[in-house]
Write an enzyme that holds these catalytic residues in place. Structure first.
Site, short mmCIF file in Angstrom:
data_model
loop_
_atom_site.label_atom_id
_atom_site.label_comp_id
_atom_site.label_asym_id
_atom_site.label_seq_id
_atom_site.Cartn_x
_atom_site.Cartn_y
_atom_site.Cartn_z
N LYS A 70 3.29 1.16 10.17
CA LYS A 70 3.17 1.60 11.57
C LYS A 70 4.51 2.14 12.06
O LYS A 70 5.57 1.73 11.57
CB LYS A 70 2.74 0.43 12.46
CG LYS A 70 1.37 -0.09 12.12
CD LYS A 70 0.30 0.87 12.59
CE LYS A 70 -1.06 0.48 12.05
NZ LYS A 70 -2.08 1.48 12.33
N LEU A 71 4.38 3.03 13.07
CA LEU A 71 5.60 3.60 13.67
C LEU A 71 6.25 2.54 14.55
O LEU A 71 5.56 1.79 15.24
CB LEU A 71 5.19 4.81 14.51
CG LEU A 71 6.28 5.80 14.89
CD1 LEU A 71 6.86 6.45 13.64
CD2 LEU A 71 5.70 6.88 15.81
N GLU A 96 12.22 0.19 -6.46
CA GLU A 96 12.25 -0.30 -5.07
C GLU A 96 12.74 -1.74 -5.02
O GLU A 96 13.53 -2.13 -4.16
CB GLU A 96 10.86 -0.24 -4.43
CG GLU A 96 10.35 1.15 -4.16
CD GLU A 96 8.99 1.14 -3.47
OE1 GLU A 96 8.80 0.33 -2.53
OE2 GLU A 96 8.11 1.91 -3.86
N GLY A 149 3.19 -6.88 -0.22
CA GLY A 149 4.40 -7.68 0.01
C GLY A 149 5.33 -7.86 -1.17
O GLY A 149 6.18 -8.76 -1.16
N SER A 150 5.23 -6.98 -2.19
CA SER A 150 6.11 -7.18 -3.34
C SER A 150 7.58 -6.92 -2.98
O SER A 150 8.47 -7.58 -3.52
CB SER A 150 5.67 -6.32 -4.54
OG SER A 150 5.89 -4.96 -4.27
N HIS A 169 11.05 3.67 1.34
CA HIS A 169 10.00 4.68 1.21
C HIS A 169 9.90 5.09 -0.26
O HIS A 169 10.92 5.29 -0.92
CB HIS A 169 10.34 5.89 2.09
CG HIS A 169 9.26 6.91 2.07
ND1 HIS A 169 8.11 6.79 2.83
CD2 HIS A 169 9.10 8.04 1.33
CE1 HIS A 169 7.31 7.80 2.57
NE2 HIS A 169 7.89 8.59 1.67
C1 GAR Z 1 5.95 0.30 -1.25
O1 GAR Z 1 5.82 1.22 -2.31
C2 GAR Z 1 6.71 0.92 -0.11
O2 GAR Z 1 7.74 1.78 -0.53
C3 GAR Z 1 5.64 1.70 0.60
O3 GAR Z 1 4.52 0.87 0.56
C4 GAR Z 1 4.57 0.05 -0.61
C5 GAR Z 1 4.42 -1.39 -0.18
O4 GAR Z 1 4.35 -2.23 -1.30
N1 GAR Z 1 6.03 2.04 1.93
C6 GAR Z 1 5.67 3.16 2.52
O5 GAR Z 1 4.95 3.98 2.01
C7 GAR Z 1 6.24 3.36 3.92
N2 GAR Z 1 6.09 4.71 4.34
P1 GAR Z 1 4.63 -3.78 -1.16
O6 GAR Z 1 3.74 -4.27 -0.01
O7 GAR Z 1 4.20 -4.38 -2.46
O8 GAR Z 1 6.09 -3.98 -0.85
#
Ligand code: GAR
Length: 202
Positions: A86-87, A174, A11-12, A104
């Site tokens: 999830k899709l 991100e 969840g960052s 992404h």
């Molecule tokens: C992030 O790096 C995001 O870009 C990736 O999962 C991570 C979640 O981190 N998403 C995917 O790979 C989607 N295909 P977070 O929970 O700390 O935000």
């Protein structure tokens, strides 16, 4: 703008958006958090911040009906997938056409698609020997990572890098890129030129 955030894990990215909203940099309300994963750390963060939280298992038959009910209840205007693995079902994509965005952790269309998520992406990037990677925010359609690209930011990879520190560097961008795109959408500053979405840089 009423936002629903979908997240499956740490969840960052959700926290980054929330911090921008709380400090007044983004004019929006996070109306709810939806997760498919009951043990996701992101749920604790949402609850501590009194954000309505729903656990909706993507395997349940009625899950897209349940999702639509929650989204309607909160008058959702924008859905942000912030680490949601999830899709999104076709009927939701159709109802929220160009109202669902995803972050992404690569420069799409490279290193995207089924199985390319989270750390897997960085491992593939590292193994491939590419010299640049980054993050992409894109609209969501019914296929993994294929919707139109809204914004990208890149980093360079050096010989000293590992998959782990590539992940750390990408996550940092991100946390800047996703709030920036959400802000532009909330301010109605996303433009369509030649059928492609563009935001102006801050
Ligand atoms: C992030 O790096 C995001 O870009 C990736 O999962 C991570 C979640 O981190 N998403 C995917 O790979 C989607 N295909 P977070 O929970 O700390 O935000």
């Amino acid at each position: 703008m009423n936002i629903a955030v979908f997240a499956s894990g740490r969840g960052s990215n959700f926290q980054a958006i929330y911090a921008h909203i709380k400090s007044g940099k983004i004019n929006a309300n996070v109306r709810c958090l939806i997760s498919n994963n009951p043990s996701a750390p992101v749920i604790g963060f949402a609850k501590n911040n009194r954000i309505q939280t729903y656990i909706i298992d993507a395997k349940d038959d009625g899950h897209s009906k349940q999702l639509l009910e929650v989204l309607d209840k909160h008058n959702t205007q924008l859905i942000v997938l912030a680490g949601y693995m999830k899709l999104i079902q076709k009927n939701i994509v159709k109802k929220f056409h160009n109202k669902i965005i995803n972050i992404h952790p690569s420069l799409l269309p490279s290193f995207g698609g089924k199985g390319c998520y989270g750390m897997n992406v960085h491992e593939k990037v590292f193994k491939s020997g590419v010299k640049y990677t980054g993050a992409t925010v894109h609209y969501v359609n019914q296929n993994y990572d294929e919707g139109q690209i809204i914004a990208q930011e890149h980093i360079s990879i050096s010989p000293e890098d590992s998959a782990e520190n590539i992940a750390t560097k990408v996550l940092k961008i991100e946390h800047k890129l996703l709030p920036e795109v959400v802000k532009k959408i909330c301010e109605n500053q996303l433009y369509w030129i030649n059928n492609k979405p563009w935001i102006s840089k801050l």
